[in-house]
Design a protein around this motif. Structure first.
Motif, PDB file in Angstrom:
ATOM      1  N   ALA A  37      81.209   0.333  47.988  1.00  0.00           N
ATOM      2  CA  ALA A  37      80.404  -0.399  47.006  1.00  0.00           C
ATOM      3  C   ALA A  37      79.825  -1.665  47.616  1.00  0.00           C
ATOM      4  O   ALA A  37      78.675  -2.038  47.344  1.00  0.00           O
ATOM      5  N   LEU A  38      80.599  -2.338  48.467  1.00  0.00           N
ATOM      6  CA  LEU A  38      80.079  -3.523  49.152  1.00  0.00           C
ATOM      7  C   LEU A  38      78.988  -3.142  50.152  1.00  0.00           C
ATOM      8  O   LEU A  38      77.999  -3.865  50.309  1.00  0.00           O
ATOM      9  N   CYS A  39      79.151  -1.990  50.795  1.00  0.00           N
ATOM     10  CA  CYS A  39      78.090  -1.494  51.692  1.00  0.00           C
ATOM     11  C   CYS A  39      76.807  -1.258  50.902  1.00  0.00           C
ATOM     12  O   CYS A  39      75.711  -1.556  51.377  1.00  0.00           O
ATOM     13  N   ALA A  40      76.946  -0.728  49.692  1.00  0.00           N
ATOM     14  CA  ALA A  40      75.771  -0.470  48.857  1.00  0.00           C
ATOM     15  C   ALA A  40      75.045  -1.757  48.503  1.00  0.00           C
ATOM     16  O   ALA A  40      73.841  -1.744  48.217  1.00  0.00           O
ATOM     17  N   ALA A  47      78.441   4.539  45.538  1.00  0.00           N
ATOM     18  CA  ALA A  47      78.118   3.834  44.291  1.00  0.00           C
ATOM     19  C   ALA A  47      78.330   2.320  44.429  1.00  0.00           C
ATOM     20  O   ALA A  47      79.320   1.885  45.024  1.00  0.00           O
ATOM     21  N   PRO A  48      77.426   1.518  43.857  1.00  0.00           N
ATOM     22  CA  PRO A  48      77.578   0.058  43.866  1.00  0.00           C
ATOM     23  C   PRO A  48      78.570  -0.389  42.789  1.00  0.00           C
ATOM     24  O   PRO A  48      78.990   0.419  41.938  1.00  0.00           O
ATOM     25  N   PRO A  49      78.959  -1.657  42.791  1.00  0.00           N
ATOM     26  CA  PRO A  49      79.920  -2.146  41.783  1.00  0.00           C
ATOM     27  C   PRO A  49      79.500  -1.869  40.342  1.00  0.00           C
ATOM     28  O   PRO A  49      80.363  -1.570  39.494  1.00  0.00           O
ATOM     29  N   LYS A  50      78.205  -1.968  40.039  1.00  0.00           N
ATOM     30  CA  LYS A  50      77.752  -1.767  38.662  1.00  0.00           C
ATOM     31  C   LYS A  50      78.155  -0.390  38.134  1.00  0.00           C
ATOM     32  O   LYS A  50      78.537  -0.243  36.965  1.00  0.00           O
TER      33      LYS A  50
END
Length: 272
Positions: free
Chosen positions: A130-133, A204-207
């Motif tokens: 998610a941080l990579c995203a 997937a990102p954090p959202k």
């Protein structure tokens, strides 16, 4: 060689097997012998019980993520004590019996009531992804944690991780998710590259995880982030045919597809 963990002070085991002569260990040894003498006099001395129920409980605890060292610490025994329940050690066979006191302390360890030493790595991996995203390279996430990037990459290859490592990744995730990489030492080119890689791999990102409470740590949850309808149909059809073993006619009925569409979905999955 793994260093063995000594039992706590105030135990007869530490006095006898680890040579500790502190006041509380000496008192524990004296109390043991007083109780032993009293029990023998009363004809109630039964120091040993069957070790098999204890061994089975230790195996259960290990399946739940408890290490030998952690079981030893929780039970007041030593690594050696616990290891001998489950395997032969240094030429000595596996325990066939044990003291009633040690058995009771080990059996009192309940998986649901105590924190295991190891947890699934999937939550840590999803947070790193998610941080990579968001544009955070793994090397910068590792630096934020005070780790080397090799240590963080190693987690990516593991099925389980130490709970303190999982907590460190979670803390980094919460600390970096609201920050912009470009304003915190990440070059724009490096940020774009890792963001594009994440997009290509459907990370997937954090959202996405925020909208699905608890899913980020759930090993049974399958992310559909970034998947097209064709991707989802292909994966569902593949699973129903190859894992569930259903005939394609039944798969078509379940998914509301024609027989030909199921074949196309399976071909799509095979090519992916």
């Amino acid at each position: 060689m793994t260093q063995q963990t000594a039992p706590d002070h105030g135990t007869q085991s530490r006095y006898r097997h680890h040579g500790c002569r502190c006041e509380v260990c000496v008192d524990a040894n004296r109390a043991y012998h007083r109780n032993r003498a009293a029990a023998i006099k009363a004809g109630a001395w039964q120091p040993y019980v069957d070790a098999e129920p204890v061994r089975q409980h230790i195996l259960l605890l290990q399946e739940e993520g408890f290490s030998v060292s952690r079981i030893a610490r929780l039970s007041g025994g030593s690594d050696w004590d616990i290891q001998r329940f489950i395997r032969a050690c240094k030429g000595r066979g596996r325990k066939r019996n044990t003291t009633e006191a040690l058995a009771a302390r080990i059996l009192a360890i309940k998986p649901g009531e105590m924190t295991p030493a190891m947890v699934s790595a999937i939550g840590s991996n999803r947070r790193i992804e998610a941080l990579c995203a968001l544009g955070w390279p793994v090397s910068h996430t590792a630096a934020h944690m005070g780790w080397s990037h090799k240590n963080l990459h190693r987690i990516r290859q593991q099925q389980v991780v130490r709970i303190d490592s999982a907590q460190a990744v979670s803390a980094a995730y919460e600390g970096l998710r609201a920050k912009r990489p470009a304003r915190n030492g990440v070059g724009q080119g490096a940020s774009n590259r890792v963001r594009n890689m994440a997009r290509a791999r459907n990370w997937a990102p954090p959202k996405y995880w925020d909208e699905r409470p608890g899913a980020i740590d759930d090993p049974y949850f399958t992310s559909e982030y970034g998947l097209t309808k064709a991707d989802r149909n292909a994966e569902e059809a593949r699973w129903l045919v190859t894992t569930a073993g259903l005939p394609r006619t039944e798969v078509a009925a379940r998914l509301g597809m024609t027989f030909g569409e199921v074949d196309e979905a399976l071909a799509y999955a095979a090519a992916a």
